[in-house]
Scaffold this active site. Structure first.
Site, short mmCIF file in Angstrom:
data_model
loop_
_atom_site.label_atom_id
_atom_site.label_comp_id
_atom_site.label_asym_id
_atom_site.label_seq_id
_atom_site.Cartn_x
_atom_site.Cartn_y
_atom_site.Cartn_z
CG ASP A 45 -8.30 4.09 -4.71
OD1 ASP A 45 -9.53 3.98 -4.76
OD2 ASP A 45 -7.54 3.46 -5.45
CD GLU B 156 -2.93 -0.92 -0.16
OE1 GLU B 156 -2.96 0.17 -0.75
OE2 GLU B 156 -3.56 -1.92 -0.54
CE1 TYR C 109 -6.68 2.96 -0.77
CE2 TYR C 109 -4.32 2.98 -0.30
CZ TYR C 109 -5.42 2.38 -0.88
OH TYR C 109 -5.27 1.21 -1.56
#
Length: 374
Positions: free
Chosen positions: A149, A48, A131
DNA sequence: TAAGCGTGGCA
DNA sequence: TTGCCAAGCTT
């Protein structure tokens, strides 16, 4: 924001069908990324971080190399910042790499080397925002947090046919409440990954494949024919154009390299000394004069190594790389300026443009007689 | 709130 | 060649 008040009700009624179409599609079409093998919190976190503002296809190779070198958080915590930056080279937004190292060291010190499964604790870590925190909570720990996102924003701007800019704090908040409402009937990991994958593969920014979309029947923009103008974009400031001259100073098989100062652009990375201009390139004499003022070395021009255009953040630079040799006495260098061999330079973390100059230089040294078409 | 922070692919 | 864009975070 009335958008959700008006459109929420029909969604609540039909969301189970939507979720089934979405998850069936994902089961058949999910790309086999290396971070989708075991969903360990460490792997999810690294992936991520790499995928922030970065397309997944590009992050994939970096992820594999990273995990091979740093298979776990304790190994990572003992790495040097230079090595971490070097593994990150070419991926951009380099502070992400430094945040990862800081976080790894912090977690080994205070959290038993594990990623917290608590939202507040995750948000307190360097480089982890809303996020990434929700991605770790949902994808690694399968907890019911939604991610928002660029993909998710685009998909829902079209599904709901939102006629205004959606990349704002208030809209994100409304969307989050909406998503938390409809994601109750599905695994959090599946919901979030499927929505992002749909945005990446089908509901793309330009030329979306609506004909192949599993949920086009739910799409208000598709029904109205407004897909091409959703999401509404906010205007951006045009890039600042710069003309840059990089000085490749050669001395007994070594070259002058400088380290970028901490805190700013390309912090703690290395590159060739460079001077920049707001308009067009000056003649060599005045560029050399500016170079001498900035780096206290007088040089003589040998040849032009390469020229290219390179964009980064808000800049668009036209760059010339000149091969030069020093003239007269050399000053003593600081630890942020070094004479290094091509092989030593290869080991340093360098921004893309400088790495490109290095590759050209290496090519011209390895094959000095090669025919140059320029 | 808006700007700073990278890069490569693609139309 | 140029502009647009991507699984954001920090200040």
């Amino acid at each position: 924001m009335n958008v959700f008040k008006e459109r929420l009700l029909p969604w609540k009624r039909s969301s189970s069908t939507f979720l089934r179409f979405l998850s069936d599609w994902f089961a058949k079409n999910a790309r086999p990324f290396p971070w989708r093998k075991d969903y360990s919190p460490y792997a999810v976190w690294i992936s991520e971080m790499m995928l922030q503002q970065t397309q997944a296809d590009r992050g994939s190779e970096y992820f594999t190399a990273w995990i091979r070198r740093f298979p776990d958080i304790h190994t990572l915590s003992r790495a040097s910042e230079q090595e971490v930056l070097h593994l990150w080279q070419g991926l951009g937004y380099y502070r992400r790499a430094r945040y990862i190292l800081q976080t790894a060291r912090l977690l080994c010190k205070e959290h038993d080397g594990r990623l917290p499964a608590k939202r507040g604790a995750l948000l307190a870590l360097p480089g982890i925002g809303p996020y990434t925190a929700h991605a770790i909570l949902s994808i690694a720990y399968n907890l019911p947090y939604c991610v928002i996102d660029g993909n998710v924003l685009r998909v829902w701007a079209r599904l709901l046919d939102i006629p205004f800019v959606v990349d704002t704090v208030p809209f994100r908040k409304e969307l989050e409440l909406f998503l938390e409402g409809i994601m109750k009937g599905i695994e959090p990991r599946l919901f979030n990954e499927a929505l992002m994958e749909l945005g990446a593969l089908i509901c793309t920014p330009t030329q979306p494949s609506c004909g192949e979309c599993p949920v086009s029947g739910f799409c208000e923009s598709y029904r109205k024919g407004t897909v091409a103008i959703r999401p509404v974009k906010k205007k951006k400031t045009p890039p600042t154009r710069l003309a840059c001259t990089a000085f490749v100073v050669s001395r007994e098989g070594r070259y002058l390299l400088q380290r970028f100062p901490p805190g700013g652009l390309f912090a703690n990375m290395w590159g060739f000394p460079i001077v920049q201009y707001e308009n067009k390139h000056p003649d060599f004499a005045s560029a050399a004069q500016d170079f001498q003022v900035k780096y206290a070395i007088q040089v003589k021009r040998k040849k032009r190594l390469t020229s290219f255009v390179h964009s980064y953040t808000r800049y668009k630079i036209h760059l010339h790389a000149l091969l030069t040799v020093p003239v007269g006495q050399l000053k003593t260098l600081s630890k942020n300026q070094q004479w290094l061999s091509l092989e030593e330079i290869r080991q340093l973390p360098m921004p893309s443009a400088h790495h490109r100059i290095w590759k050209t230089l290496k090519g011209s040294v390895d094959k000095p007689c090669s025919t140059r078409v320029t």
